[in-house]
Design a protein around this motif. Sequence first.
Motif, mmCIF file in Angstrom:
data_model
loop_
_atom_site.group_PDB
_atom_site.id
_atom_site.type_symbol
_atom_site.label_atom_id
_atom_site.label_comp_id
_atom_site.label_asym_id
_atom_site.label_seq_id
_atom_site.Cartn_x
_atom_site.Cartn_y
_atom_site.Cartn_z
ATOM 1 N N ALA A 46 27.707 -25.552 -10.279
ATOM 2 C CA ALA A 46 26.320 -25.086 -10.238
ATOM 3 C C ALA A 46 25.496 -25.799 -11.303
ATOM 4 O O ALA A 46 24.355 -26.198 -11.055
ATOM 5 N N SER A 47 26.095 -25.988 -12.495
ATOM 6 C CA SER A 47 25.380 -26.687 -13.565
ATOM 7 C C SER A 47 25.024 -28.093 -13.117
ATOM 8 O O SER A 47 23.915 -28.574 -13.334
ATOM 9 N N THR A 51 20.969 -32.171 -11.521
ATOM 10 C CA THR A 51 20.639 -33.398 -10.804
ATOM 11 C C THR A 51 19.146 -33.659 -10.572
ATOM 12 O O THR A 51 18.672 -34.744 -10.918
ATOM 13 N N PRO A 52 18.395 -32.714 -9.981
ATOM 14 C CA PRO A 52 16.985 -33.043 -9.736
ATOM 15 C C PRO A 52 16.233 -33.380 -11.019
ATOM 16 O O PRO A 52 15.399 -34.285 -11.038
ATOM 17 N N ALA A 96 19.959 -33.767 -22.414
ATOM 18 C CA ALA A 96 18.936 -32.725 -22.295
ATOM 19 C C ALA A 96 18.948 -32.119 -20.896
ATOM 20 O O ALA A 96 18.827 -30.896 -20.732
ATOM 21 N N SER A 97 19.114 -32.964 -19.864
ATOM 22 C CA SER A 97 19.161 -32.437 -18.488
ATOM 23 C C SER A 97 20.339 -31.500 -18.319
ATOM 24 O O SER A 97 20.237 -30.452 -17.677
ATOM 25 N N LEU A 98 21.476 -31.872 -18.901
ATOM 26 C CA LEU A 98 22.657 -31.010 -18.800
ATOM 27 C C LEU A 98 22.420 -29.672 -19.494
ATOM 28 O O LEU A 98 22.853 -28.632 -19.003
ATOM 29 N N ILE A 99 21.714 -29.713 -20.649
ATOM 30 C CA ILE A 99 21.421 -28.454 -21.337
ATOM 31 C C ILE A 99 20.622 -27.528 -20.415
ATOM 32 O O ILE A 99 20.940 -26.355 -20.248
ATOM 33 N N PHE A 100 19.595 -28.102 -19.779
ATOM 34 C CA PHE A 100 18.789 -27.293 -18.869
ATOM 35 C C PHE A 100 19.632 -26.784 -17.703
ATOM 36 O O PHE A 100 19.559 -25.609 -17.337
ATOM 37 N N GLY A 101 20.428 -27.674 -17.117
ATOM 38 C CA GLY A 101 21.235 -27.294 -15.959
ATOM 39 C C GLY A 101 22.223 -26.195 -16.302
ATOM 40 O O GLY A 101 22.367 -25.213 -15.568
ATOM 41 N N ILE A 102 22.881 -26.333 -17.439
ATOM 42 C CA ILE A 102 23.882 -25.338 -17.842
ATOM 43 C C ILE A 102 23.200 -24.014 -18.169
ATOM 44 O O ILE A 102 23.666 -22.940 -17.769
ATOM 45 N N ALA A 103 22.044 -24.105 -18.866
ATOM 46 C CA ALA A 103 21.314 -22.875 -19.204
ATOM 47 C C ALA A 103 20.901 -22.141 -17.935
ATOM 48 O O ALA A 103 21.017 -20.920 -17.837
ATOM 49 N N ASP A 104 20.445 -22.910 -16.940
ATOM 50 C CA ASP A 104 20.042 -22.303 -15.671
ATOM 51 C C ASP A 104 21.225 -21.647 -14.980
ATOM 52 O O ASP A 104 21.148 -20.503 -14.534
ATOM 53 N N PRO A 123 17.388 -10.010 -17.493
ATOM 54 C CA PRO A 123 17.411 -11.369 -16.962
ATOM 55 C C PRO A 123 16.316 -12.268 -17.527
ATOM 56 O O PRO A 123 16.434 -13.484 -17.462
ATOM 57 N N GLN A 124 15.286 -11.671 -18.089
ATOM 58 C CA GLN A 124 14.204 -12.513 -18.615
ATOM 59 C C GLN A 124 14.680 -13.405 -19.749
ATOM 60 O O GLN A 124 14.203 -14.521 -19.912
ATOM 61 N N PHE A 125 15.642 -12.906 -20.539
ATOM 62 C CA PHE A 125 15.984 -13.657 -21.748
ATOM 63 C C PHE A 125 16.683 -14.980 -21.458
ATOM 64 O O PHE A 125 16.225 -16.021 -21.922
ATOM 65 N N PRO A 126 17.755 -14.966 -20.668
ATOM 66 C CA PRO A 126 18.341 -16.277 -20.343
ATOM 67 C C PRO A 126 17.365 -17.194 -19.621
ATOM 68 O O PRO A 126 17.394 -18.410 -19.822
ATOM 69 N N LEU A 127 16.482 -16.596 -18.815
ATOM 70 C CA LEU A 127 15.556 -17.432 -18.051
ATOM 71 C C LEU A 127 14.500 -18.088 -18.928
ATOM 72 O O LEU A 127 13.876 -19.064 -18.554
ATOM 73 N N MET A 128 14.278 -17.508 -20.094
ATOM 74 C CA MET A 128 13.293 -18.091 -21.005
ATOM 75 C C MET A 128 13.801 -19.395 -21.593
ATOM 76 O O MET A 128 13.016 -20.254 -21.962
ATOM 77 N N LEU A 129 15.111 -19.507 -21.696
ATOM 78 C CA LEU A 129 15.704 -20.593 -22.460
ATOM 79 C C LEU A 129 15.174 -21.987 -22.104
ATOM 80 O O LEU A 129 14.686 -22.708 -22.987
ATOM 81 N N PRO A 130 15.203 -22.378 -20.822
ATOM 82 C CA PRO A 130 14.722 -23.726 -20.510
ATOM 83 C C PRO A 130 13.271 -23.951 -20.952
ATOM 84 O O PRO A 130 12.915 -25.040 -21.398
ATOM 85 N N TYR A 131 12.464 -22.886 -20.856
ATOM 86 C CA TYR A 131 11.051 -23.060 -21.173
ATOM 87 C C TYR A 131 10.818 -23.098 -22.671
ATOM 88 O O TYR A 131 9.960 -23.828 -23.154
ATOM 89 N N ILE A 132 11.634 -22.332 -23.402
ATOM 90 C CA ILE A 132 11.529 -22.405 -24.857
ATOM 91 C C ILE A 132 11.867 -23.820 -25.306
ATOM 92 O O ILE A 132 11.175 -24.419 -26.136
ATOM 93 N N ILE A 133 12.919 -24.386 -24.701
ATOM 94 C CA ILE A 133 13.295 -25.761 -25.042
ATOM 95 C C ILE A 133 12.151 -26.714 -24.700
ATOM 96 O O ILE A 133 11.814 -27.612 -25.476
ATOM 97 N N THR A 134 11.523 -26.494 -23.522
ATOM 98 C CA THR A 134 10.410 -27.354 -23.116
ATOM 99 C C THR A 134 9.299 -27.335 -24.156
ATOM 100 O O THR A 134 8.806 -28.381 -24.590
#
Lengths: 300, 357
Positions: free
Chosen positions: A10-11, A16-17, A249-257, A270-281
């Motif tokens: 899944a990661s 990939t995209p 960096a892409s892998l970090i986002f993919g794994i976090a997702d 569920p909001q907290f894990p979902l925030m992660l990619p955007y906090i990184i952004t």
Amino acid sequence: MENTIEFLRASIRLTTPLLMAALGGAFMQVSGVPNVGMEGMMLIAALVGYIFCFTTGSWVMGLFFGVAAAVIVGIIYAIFVLRLKADIFAVGITLNIMMGGIAAYIIRRYYDQISILLSQDAKLLPILSFSFLDKSPILNLLLNNYSLLIPISFLLVAATYIVFYKTPFGFWLRAAGSNPSAVSASGKSITGIRLSAFVISAVFCGMAGVHLSMGYLGMFALSLVAGRGFIALAIVLFGSGNPIIVLIASLIFGIADAASLRIPTEVIPPQFPLMLPYIITILAIILMSRYARSFTSSEQ
Amino acid sequence: MIRNKYMIVVFFLVIMSMIAACAPKPAAPADTSVVAEVPVEEAEEEATLKVAVVAGGEVGDLGFIDSANEGLERMTAELGLETSIISNRNDMNVNLDVLISAAEQADLIFVVPGYFFDEQLKQVIPEFPDKTFVYVDGATGIEGMTSVVFMQNEGAFLAGALAALLTTETTDLPSMDDAKKIAFMGGADMPVIHDYQVGFNQGAKYAVEDIEIINQYAGTHFDPAKGKETALAIYGAGADIIFQAAGPTGLGLFEAAKDVKKYAIGVDTNQKGLAPEWVVASMRKNVGDAIFQFAESFIAGEIETGDVMAYGLSKNGVGIDYGDMDPDLVPQRIKDMIAEFAQEIMDGKIVVEQYNQ
């Protein structure tokens, strides 16, 4: 064990995209022009690719025309920025909005659909299966049976690295970004170098878009890209266009997702894990905005 | 000068993209700009009731807005009302303007879904005291607001019971394994989605006592790719059948179901067509039927401002739709059991729990 492998798969799928688009963005970034139009390029490629793959019944045609559509957008983008000296952010954002409008128009006007396009005749990208991996059950589970562009996106990391650091073209490309006046003085055309970066970038974003509709989801939806073009831009800025950092960096986002979709709701809201990619952004953009600004000023 | 010229070109590009987005839609008369130009004064002395739907989304969402649009079409055809639908085109920034333009030209305004318009309603309602604003899908404490609520927990109860019964009926559906595991997939984590979850869990446990239920949220309503990934994660954890309440994100569930050959239950509208071999049924929320019945009661003078009208199984506000499409995956005796549960809920023998915030 199986769960771990499914998590890793899944990661990889979620990475990939982002990876493919960000590698494209890296080509423009190192030549000194950030690609802000990735969202729009991905969306139009996803739509055109999907339309061609069910009208012609061939995934090759879908892939080709999807990427071609993104390249046309890339060339329009390049004309505005390189020829008409327009602001790269303004044009990029405009193109993103415009592609959303065009996509909505096409599916309404010609397919009488409003938010999604789904056809039973769609010929999706092939699933790759390598027989030599069968011998090891773990490798087979982990590395086999991905949609065509997933392994290609990882190969492109190496290809991009070689182009950037081992070929004359790569040296010119990076010189156009870091010291444009020196490039001009040596008789090379900055515009020519950057134009090729726009086109390569559009090809990569086009493949990312085609992958979303024809490889990942199997349908087209207007909300398909869902901000991935902007996350990819953040990844590019984060790595200053270095393909290795882009991969990480892409892998970090993919794994976090992938992780955020597996943490049971009862454990963490569920909001907290979902925030992660955007906090990184946001952090990446803050860190890199200084760099981006100092670059623009040196150009004028 | 060059900069100015280019600004003009960019401006044109923006305008073009907006025009493209406002392109004629054969199916739906939903153009905000045209609607807004109709002068209010043109209303005749004995005007028919004018009804508008303010849509927090677009026609063609295969969900709420489409259903509301069907309701409007019925009002025009069967009640002879003058109807229009005004969409914010997924742009929350114009919410205030679409509400005002609806209030200027209609008497009865359905806001679908209401929870996208909370703040704007507070501003607009006091300015149009003679208009009736109907908050669709939820009740709030906003002064002067009339509400339509759906008992989605009742519908979800039946979806849960259906999923639980199907997974224990391994003989009829080849892709069901022996594990008694089913799942609920939510989109954004909102109270109304939890109401589905509560109903689903209760229904599943009522039908099959030792059923195991996975509850997972994708965290967003607008990312079908993430919906597919969430569904794959749930199927990977052993569930045979997933019920989704996740808006466009939920569309990804059907792609995941096709990939791994497992089953799905749709939501809001009949979603059987998205994956006919794997969608066993859909839990419909009949926004159209509800607002149609509301309009009838309104004309009959049965509704006063501030009322909360509930549409559950008994008024056909929610229900299970098996979809008129082959293959029909649900055996008749299970359909009979579901119908029996529905009757028990309507008779008050089963009390379906609600989510309390």
